[in-house]
Design a protein around this motif. Structure first.
Motif, PDB file in Angstrom:
ATOM      1  N   TRP A 152       0.838  -1.210   0.000  1.00 17.97           N
ATOM      2  CA  TRP A 152       0.000   0.000   0.000  1.00 17.97           C
ATOM      3  C   TRP A 152       0.869   1.255   0.000  1.00 17.97           C
ATOM      4  N   LYS A 206       1.363   1.165  -4.325  1.00 16.48           N
ATOM      5  CA  LYS A 206       0.119   1.906  -4.577  1.00 16.48           C
ATOM      6  C   LYS A 206       0.216   3.367  -4.155  1.00 16.48           C
ATOM      7  N   VAL A 244      -0.320   5.024  -1.330  1.00 21.12           N
ATOM      8  CA  VAL A 244      -1.395   5.649  -0.557  1.00 21.12           C
ATOM      9  C   VAL A 244      -0.814   6.578   0.506  1.00 21.12           C
ATOM     10  N   THR A 245      -1.532   7.624   0.812  1.00 22.93           N
ATOM     11  CA  THR A 245      -1.105   8.578   1.838  1.00 22.93           C
ATOM     12  C   THR A 245      -2.122   8.666   2.971  1.00 22.93           C
ATOM     13  N   ASP A 246      -3.045   7.720   2.990  1.00 19.63           N
ATOM     14  CA  ASP A 246      -4.094   7.679   4.018  1.00 19.63           C
ATOM     15  C   ASP A 246      -4.235   6.234   4.474  1.00 19.63           C
ATOM     16  N   ASP A 291      -6.498   4.838   6.102  1.00 18.19           N
ATOM     17  CA  ASP A 291      -7.857   4.319   5.903  1.00 18.19           C
ATOM     18  C   ASP A 291      -8.080   3.742   4.511  1.00 18.19           C
ATOM     19  N   ARG A 292      -7.200   4.048   3.567  1.00 21.00           N
ATOM     20  CA  ARG A 292      -7.347   3.503   2.213  1.00 21.00           C
ATOM     21  C   ARG A 292      -6.776   2.089   2.084  1.00 21.00           C
ATOM     22  N   MET A 293      -6.171   1.592   3.156  1.00 11.75           N
ATOM     23  CA  MET A 293      -5.630   0.228   3.142  1.00 11.75           C
ATOM     24  C   MET A 293      -6.767  -0.744   3.428  1.00 11.75           C
ATOM     25  N   THR A 294      -7.603  -0.960   2.418  1.00 10.93           N
ATOM     26  CA  THR A 294      -8.904  -1.584   2.613  1.00 10.93           C
ATOM     27  C   THR A 294      -8.865  -3.077   2.899  1.00 10.93           C
ATOM     28  N   LYS A 348     -10.672  -2.731  10.070  1.00  8.87           N
ATOM     29  CA  LYS A 348     -10.880  -1.366  10.568  1.00  8.87           C
ATOM     30  C   LYS A 348     -10.180  -1.174  11.910  1.00  8.87           C
ATOM     31  N   ARG A 360      -6.489  -0.595  11.267  1.00  7.20           N
ATOM     32  CA  ARG A 360      -6.277   0.746  10.736  1.00  7.20           C
ATOM     33  C   ARG A 360      -6.386   1.797  11.848  1.00  7.20           C
TER      34      ARG A 360
END
Length: 315
Positions: free
Chosen positions: A36, A40, A42-44, A46-49, A53, A56
């Motif tokens: 991630w 990918k 990502v910088t958030d 929460d986007r590591m889906t 939860k 995260r």
């Protein structure tokens, strides 16, 4: 005062695995997080889906991701695009995208430090104080963000990376090397090491180390003068790393690396552009295979150097 959460991207896979084990989380999640962060981009958190939860939320309690932010983009008539990025602490750095469309080559010039400590007499960055080193993630972000612009403007990905922006890469060796390994990894940007060049003002022991640690990465020596007298006048680092010492280090590099060596040579009018200088430069090309890149000088306000005239440069 509360301590600022650390950037999750400063953790290598071993540290990340250890932290997750302490949270009773299976070790394979570390590789998912790594993908991630780097593949990918990502910088958030929460986007590591594919993370729960709860995990995260736990990560957000201790970590952040601090991406660099584009705050200025300028494009010249020849297609070169200059970028200014703001870091999480308010400091700024620059990157440049250099397209050679006819050759399908798109090169990013990345910074490795905020400012520079070497104070080379002809250099604008040399007039700035070195504020700090960049971490590997801040170097990676330059490549990722400029790569996005390259695709938007030219419809092509970045093909080459040059560590030739602000700062001296070999004085930030650990983070530069880590960024190279991230860029080249299958879980990162998966670029070939032969597409990467590290430019240095000349730190002999680190040139040797680069040959051992990254043997496919090219190196470019910012030479700019063919003898010690002239080079010391414009580059203080030559006092500790003179041309003889650098030639020995580059010979080691040529013997232990599968990569290319080049000299960067800015032509300064009336200083290093005589036929005698050319002959002395030619002598420095005999010990090993080397490419010489003669660079036209861009004048800097407050610096008493000017570009060599075209006629002298051709001669």
């Amino acid at each position: 005062m509360d301590q600022k959460p650390i950037d999750l991207r400063t953790l290598d896979i071993n540290a990340l695995t250890s932290i997750l084990q302490g949270l009773n989380v299976k070790a394979f999640r570390a590789k998912q997080i790594r993908e991630w962060l780097w593949k990918k981009g990502v910088t958030d958190i929460d986007r590591m889906t594919n993370l729960s939860k709860a995990l995260r939320t736990e990560l957000k309690q201790h970590f952040r991701i601090y991406p660099i932010v584009l705050n200025l983009q300028q494009q010249s008539k020849d297609g070169t695009i200059k970028f200014r990025f703001e870091l999480h602490d308010g400091l700024e750095i620059e990157s440049v995208l250099i397209p050679v469309v006819k050759d399908h080559r798109y090169t990013i010039c990345v910074s490795s430090q905020v400012g520079c400590s070497l104070s080379c007499a002809f250099c604008a960055t040399g007039k700035m104080q070195r504020m700090r080193n960049l971490d590997a993630a801040e170097i990676y972000d330059q490549i990722r963000l400029v790569g996005q612009v390259c695709k938007e403007v030219y419809g092509q990905p970045i093909t080459n990376i040059v560590y030739m922006g602000m700062g001296e890469p070999l004085l930030n060796y650990r983070q530069v090397l880590r960024s190279i390994r991230i860029v080249c990894s299958a879980w990162g940007l998966h670029m070939a090491a032969r597409r990467i060049t590290v430019s240095t003002a000349g730190i002999a022991k680190m040139i040797r180390k680069l040959a051992d640690d990254a043997p496919r990465v090219h190196i470019a020596l910012s030479l700019h003068a063919p003898d010690d007298v002239k080079r010391s006048r414009i580059m203080a680092i030559n006092e500790q790393n003179n041309i003889g010492v650098l030639m020995e280090a580059l010979h080691y590099f040529s013997q232990h690396s599968k990569a290319k060596i080049s000299y960067e040579y800015i032509a300064l009018r009336g200083f290093n552009d005589s036929p005698e200088d050319a002959r002395a430069l030619a002598k420095l090309c005999k010990a090993f295979s080397v490419h010489v890149n003669i660079i036209e000088y861009n004048s800097v306000p407050g610096i008493d150097f000017s570009a060599t005239h075209t006629k002298e440069l051709e001669e």
